[in-house]
Design an enzyme around this catalytic site. Structure first.
Site, PDB file in Angstrom:
ATOM      1  N   SER A 164       0.845  -1.193   0.000  1.00 46.66           N
ATOM      2  CA  SER A 164       0.000   0.000   0.000  1.00 46.66           C
ATOM      3  C   SER A 164       0.885   1.249   0.000  1.00 46.66           C
ATOM      4  O   SER A 164       1.727   1.389  -0.889  1.00 46.66           O
ATOM      5  CB  SER A 164      -0.954  -0.049   1.204  1.00 46.66           C
ATOM      6  N   ASP A 216      -8.965  -3.589  -6.628  1.00 50.09           N
ATOM      7  CA  ASP A 216      -8.288  -2.849  -5.560  1.00 50.09           C
ATOM      8  C   ASP A 216      -8.256  -1.373  -5.934  1.00 50.09           C
ATOM      9  O   ASP A 216      -7.504  -0.953  -6.812  1.00 50.09           O
ATOM     10  CB  ASP A 216      -6.874  -3.390  -5.351  1.00 50.09           C
ATOM     11  N   HIS A 229      -7.925  -5.119  -1.385  1.00 49.27           N
ATOM     12  CA  HIS A 229      -6.714  -4.477  -0.864  1.00 49.27           C
ATOM     13  C   HIS A 229      -6.224  -5.127   0.429  1.00 49.27           C
ATOM     14  O   HIS A 229      -5.088  -4.880   0.846  1.00 49.27           O
ATOM     15  CB  HIS A 229      -6.967  -2.987  -0.628  1.00 49.27           C
TER      16      HIS A 229
END
Length: 248
Positions: A164, A216, A229
């Site tokens: 991320s 995502d 995610h």
């Protein structure tokens, strides 16, 4: 193995007044299966919220899972034969988080066999504001950490990893290093990359693995936390298999 139902109970009402046991070093066989872990987290994680709204629950949920199952969210190992420098995602606790990093490290150690693995988390805030502003300074700081590891451990095979916002930090770090320095990196592995489609600067694309799940929103440049995610632990074995030939 402690029941995953306990995790749901602890997270109910977003309350964490219970005394949390200190995480213990355990083998992955004592962890829940990846599918069980992700299935239970999906029941309590803030699916569909923006990262701004979801931050506290993400942190608390991962803390609870770490305490229940002995999953270490902080890693400051000495260098090994192979060393992973890992940047966690936004609001993830410790310096490597719980959702992705520990599963990748465990898979990689298994794949390496008798070779030693050292893991170092990138000590950056992983704040929402940093995510929204591009985490530029954090990338500069990681670049300095990379140079320090290469200098102090010249014989280690260094792997960069990020999840991320951590992927964003890796991109920014690479942009602040020259090609000669980046040539000393053995592999780069990114999960849920906000800069998906953008190459890692000054680095061989053949040594880069970027894993982004269909659906995502973070990989699409958004800020909505959707289930795809949160499920990159399921790619841990694939990522490890990618890295091993590059550090041999």
């Amino acid at each position: 193995m402690r029941s995953l139902a306990i995790l749901t109970t602890l997270l109910a009402g977003h309350a964490f007044a219970y005394p949390k046991p200190a995480p213990q070093s355990v083998n992955r066989r004592d962890w829940p299966s990846i599918n069980e872990f992700l299935s239970e987290l999906a029941k309590v994680m803030p699916i569909g919220d923006t990262i701004t709204a979801a931050c506290d629950l993400i942190s608390d949920g991962e803390d609870a899972a770490a305490s229940l199952f002995g999953i270490s969210e902080t890693e400051n190992d000495p260098c090994g034969d192979v060393t992973v420098l890992f940047a966690r995602g936004t609001c993830d606790p410790g310096n490597v988080g719980v959702l992705v990093g520990p599963w990748f490290f465990d898979s990689l150690q298994t794949a390496l066999g008798s070779r030693t693995l050292g893991v170092k988390g990138v000590p950056y805030p992983a704040s929402v504001q940093d995510f929204l502003s591009g985490s530029v300074q954090n990338g500069i700081n990681m670049a300095n950490q990379i140079k320090s590891v290469l200098q102090s451990c010249p014989n280690t095979k260094l792997v960069l990893g990020g999840y991320s916002q951590g992927s964003m930090v890796v991109h920014n770090a690479a942009s602040n290093l020259d090609a000669a320095t980046m040539s000393k990196i053995s592999a780069v592995v990114l999960f849920g990359d906000p800069y998906y489609g953008k190459p890692v600067a000054n680095f061989d694309a053949a040594k880069t693995l970027v894993v982004c799940h269909d659906g995502d929103n973070i990989c699409q440049g958004g800020d909505i936390i959707l289930l795809p995610h949160l499920t990159y632990a399921e790619d841990a074995d694939t990522a490890a298999a990618f890295v091993v030939p590059l550090v041999s």
